[in-house]
Design a protein around this motif. Structure first.
Motif, mmCIF file in Angstrom:
data_model
loop_
_atom_site.group_PDB
_atom_site.id
_atom_site.type_symbol
_atom_site.label_atom_id
_atom_site.label_comp_id
_atom_site.label_asym_id
_atom_site.label_seq_id
_atom_site.Cartn_x
_atom_site.Cartn_y
_atom_site.Cartn_z
ATOM 1 N N ASP A 1 -13.221 -70.774 75.212
ATOM 2 C CA ASP A 1 -13.464 -69.760 74.187
ATOM 3 C C ASP A 1 -14.326 -68.689 74.838
ATOM 4 O O ASP A 1 -15.517 -68.902 75.094
ATOM 5 C CB ASP A 1 -14.174 -70.370 72.975
ATOM 6 C CG ASP A 1 -14.411 -69.352 71.878
ATOM 7 O OD1 ASP A 1 -13.587 -69.277 70.954
ATOM 8 O OD2 ASP A 1 -15.419 -68.610 71.966
ATOM 9 N N SER B 1 -17.810 -67.253 73.124
ATOM 10 C CA SER B 1 -18.997 -68.102 73.125
ATOM 11 C C SER B 1 -19.317 -68.690 74.494
ATOM 12 O O SER B 1 -20.447 -69.113 74.744
ATOM 13 C CB SER B 1 -18.807 -69.250 72.129
ATOM 14 O OG SER B 1 -17.749 -70.102 72.556
ATOM 15 N N GLY B 2 -18.307 -68.758 75.366
ATOM 16 C CA GLY B 2 -18.483 -69.409 76.656
ATOM 17 C C GLY B 2 -18.304 -70.915 76.602
ATOM 18 O O GLY B 2 -18.540 -71.609 77.593
ATOM 19 N N THR B 3 -17.855 -71.438 75.443
ATOM 20 C CA THR B 3 -17.651 -72.875 75.302
ATOM 21 C C THR B 3 -16.370 -73.302 76.022
ATOM 22 O O THR B 3 -15.293 -72.762 75.761
ATOM 23 C CB THR B 3 -17.563 -73.284 73.823
ATOM 24 O OG1 THR B 3 -18.790 -72.931 73.170
ATOM 25 C CG2 THR B 3 -17.322 -74.781 73.690
ATOM 26 N N SER C 1 -14.045 -76.523 76.554
ATOM 27 C CA SER C 1 -13.659 -77.884 76.210
ATOM 28 C C SER C 1 -12.752 -78.395 77.320
ATOM 29 O O SER C 1 -11.849 -77.672 77.754
ATOM 30 C CB SER C 1 -12.922 -77.919 74.873
ATOM 31 O OG SER C 1 -13.714 -77.357 73.843
ATOM 32 N N HIS D 1 -19.751 -77.814 87.540
ATOM 33 C CA HIS D 1 -20.382 -76.744 86.777
ATOM 34 C C HIS D 1 -21.553 -76.245 87.608
ATOM 35 O O HIS D 1 -22.485 -76.992 87.903
ATOM 36 C CB HIS D 1 -20.870 -77.273 85.424
ATOM 37 C CG HIS D 1 -21.617 -76.260 84.625
ATOM 38 N ND1 HIS D 1 -22.634 -76.589 83.760
ATOM 39 C CD2 HIS D 1 -21.494 -74.902 84.558
ATOM 40 C CE1 HIS D 1 -23.120 -75.495 83.200
ATOM 41 N NE2 HIS D 1 -22.443 -74.457 83.660
ATOM 42 N N GLU E 1 -17.523 -81.016 76.431
ATOM 43 C CA GLU E 1 -17.769 -79.570 76.360
ATOM 44 C C GLU E 1 -18.918 -79.187 77.270
ATOM 45 O O GLU E 1 -19.820 -79.993 77.530
ATOM 46 C CB GLU E 1 -18.115 -79.129 74.931
ATOM 47 C CG GLU E 1 -16.952 -79.079 73.979
ATOM 48 C CD GLU E 1 -17.320 -78.432 72.650
ATOM 49 O OE1 GLU E 1 -18.533 -78.141 72.432
ATOM 50 O OE2 GLU E 1 -16.418 -78.199 71.834
ATOM 51 N N GLU F 1 -21.221 -75.315 78.202
ATOM 52 C CA GLU F 1 -21.393 -73.897 77.910
ATOM 53 C C GLU F 1 -21.463 -73.120 79.222
ATOM 54 O O GLU F 1 -22.340 -73.389 80.055
ATOM 55 C CB GLU F 1 -22.657 -73.657 77.089
ATOM 56 C CG GLU F 1 -22.688 -74.386 75.747
ATOM 57 C CD GLU F 1 -21.557 -73.958 74.826
ATOM 58 O OE1 GLU F 1 -21.235 -72.746 74.804
ATOM 59 O OE2 GLU F 1 -20.993 -74.838 74.144
ATOM 60 N N GLU G 1 -22.728 -70.158 80.573
ATOM 61 C CA GLU G 1 -23.656 -69.060 80.305
ATOM 62 C C GLU G 1 -23.407 -67.925 81.302
ATOM 63 O O GLU G 1 -22.782 -68.140 82.349
ATOM 64 C CB GLU G 1 -25.100 -69.557 80.427
ATOM 65 C CG GLU G 1 -25.446 -70.729 79.534
ATOM 66 C CD GLU G 1 -25.526 -70.353 78.067
ATOM 67 O OE1 GLU G 1 -25.506 -69.131 77.761
ATOM 68 O OE2 GLU G 1 -25.588 -71.270 77.231
ATOM 69 N N ASP H 1 -22.868 -68.382 85.194
ATOM 70 C CA ASP H 1 -22.381 -69.728 85.509
ATOM 71 C C ASP H 1 -20.961 -69.678 86.066
ATOM 72 O O ASP H 1 -20.197 -68.732 85.806
ATOM 73 C CB ASP H 1 -22.360 -70.607 84.256
ATOM 74 C CG ASP H 1 -23.743 -71.013 83.789
ATOM 75 O OD1 ASP H 1 -24.732 -70.520 84.363
ATOM 76 O OD2 ASP H 1 -23.828 -71.809 82.836
ATOM 77 N N ARG I 1 -18.389 -66.693 84.735
ATOM 78 C CA ARG I 1 -18.809 -65.793 83.656
ATOM 79 C C ARG I 1 -19.773 -64.795 84.273
ATOM 80 O O ARG I 1 -20.787 -65.167 84.869
ATOM 81 C CB ARG I 1 -19.480 -66.560 82.514
ATOM 82 C CG ARG I 1 -19.726 -65.665 81.308
ATOM 83 C CD ARG I 1 -20.220 -66.446 80.096
ATOM 84 N NE ARG I 1 -20.291 -65.576 78.938
ATOM 85 C CZ ARG I 1 -20.763 -65.922 77.747
ATOM 86 N NH1 ARG I 1 -21.180 -67.191 77.568
ATOM 87 N NH2 ARG I 1 -20.778 -65.091 76.740
#
Length: 372
Positions: free
Chosen positions: A252, A255-257, A259, A270, A299, A301, A303, A306, A366
């Protein structure tokens, strides 16, 4: 004199039937003739009878423990011994190596990491002369390479605030690596997979996986989508005796989410803007190993600043340890100005002159916030 074409023998000493079956599949993909042993004493006898070159050895066995098995094996065998343990304390690990083991791996293990450890062990041995090239085999590999290249995404992902790139370099033998992505109304979907095996068989399995994963794009929940796709894929894998490791994610972008589901891949990291990188742990075995398997979704995030970095086992194979692999991948991820730069540098971690497998990388970064 032993023929260079003679098969390599391995013995799996493991009392858990499911784990034993997985180990057999992994070793058969590396062209071993495998003998199974459910306990220590039968394992010692199996190594003696087969003159095995590799032994995978569980520490916790129902009769004598793995330490004692290792000691007994070293009385007559110079096989590579790879110990498997669910114990976390360092003393057990050191004891296992002191008894003559060559390496150890923790349960639950990634098939990718296991294969990489085994390849690393056998790199210490003299490499046999390559057989004369077979023209028919060369033609099949050429066709498989065309299939494999066709699986890579043709479209570029252009998400505001993100930099996405992928890179792929096939090996001479052609494997089942591929990655796929496409934009959605709220972000993107990404699949990174490796069908076990080589040549046209692996390439066709990879093509099936790509098509099936795309077919569930409209299923709202990622775990439901993955479960439906894996059930379809497993029916094809049953016929070929293969399996597929896979990392599938949905981003997404607002939001940076992210899944994701990791099915036996285990080579996604990550890399946060601040703090140490974290390897994303598999949620279960590869697709095609166990009937009715379900994989829970996780999940994270992303940011600003990242990165998500995913690589194939061709990169892992170029390192002597998982720790060294993670350290170098993190270093590369932080040093590139763009995701394209990072992907190119990741492929260089496994130089073409020495790589024995496909080398693949995907980076989703991101972009940092630039507003004051």
């Amino acid at each position: 004199m032993v023929s260079t074409s003679s098969p390599r023998h391995a013995v799996v000493v493991e009392d858990d039937a499911d784990i034993r079956g997985l180990l057999v599949l992994v070793l058969e993909q590396l062209d071993f003739v495998v003998t199974e042993a459910p306990d220590g004493l039968s394992g010692v006898e199996a190594v003696r009878k087969t003159n095995a070159e590799l032994v995978t050895l569980d520490i916790n066995l129902p009769d004598i423990d793995g330490m004692e098995v290792c000691r007994r094996l070293r009385e007559f065998s110079d096989a590579y011994i790879l110990m498997l343990t669910a114990r976390a304390d360092e003393i057990d690990r050191l004891n296992g190596l002191d008894t003559g083991a060559d390496d150890y791996i923790n349960k639950p293990f990634s098939p990718k990491e296991l294969q990489a450890r085994i390849r690393a062990l056998f790199r210490r041995a003299r490499t046999p002369a390559a057989p004369a090239e077979d023209t028919g085999q060369s033609d099949e590999l050429a066709r498989a390479a065309v299939v494999q290249q066709s699986l890579l995404p043709r479209e570029t992902v252009r998400l505001e605030g993100y930099d996405v790139a992928g890179a792929f370099r096939p090996s001479r033998s052609v494997g089942g690596d591929f990655y796929d992505w496409y934009q959605t109304h709220d972000g993107m979907h990404l699949t990174f997979a490796d069908a076990m095996g080589k040549g046209m068989g692996a390439a066709l399995i990879a093509a099936t996986v790509r098509a099936v994963m795309r077919s569930v794009a409209d299923t709202p929940a990622i775990d439901a989508a993955f479960g439906s796709a894996s059930a379809t894929i497993t029916s094809d894998l049953d016929q070929s005796g293969s399996f597929v490791t896979m990392f599938h994610a949905r981003l997404d972008s607002a939001s940076g989410t992210l899944s994701y589901i990791d099915a036996g891949h285990g080579l996604a990291l990550h890399v946060p803007a601040d703090g140490a990188a974290r390897r994303l742990v598999s949620a279960g075995p590869p697709v095609g190993i166990l009937d009715g398997q379900l994989w829970p979704a996780s999940e994270l995030e992303l940011e600003p600043g990242d990165s998500l970095v995913i690589v194939s086992d061709g990169v892992l194979d170029a390192h002597d340890s998982l720790e060294e692999f993670q350290r170098n991948v993190e270093k590369v991820a932080r040093s590139g100005a763009t995701s394209d730069d990072v992907c190119a540098a990741l492929l260089e971690l496994a130089p073409a002159s020495t790589a024995e497998d496909d080398v693949t990388a995907v980076v989703v970064r991101r972009k940092p916030n630039t507003a004051l």
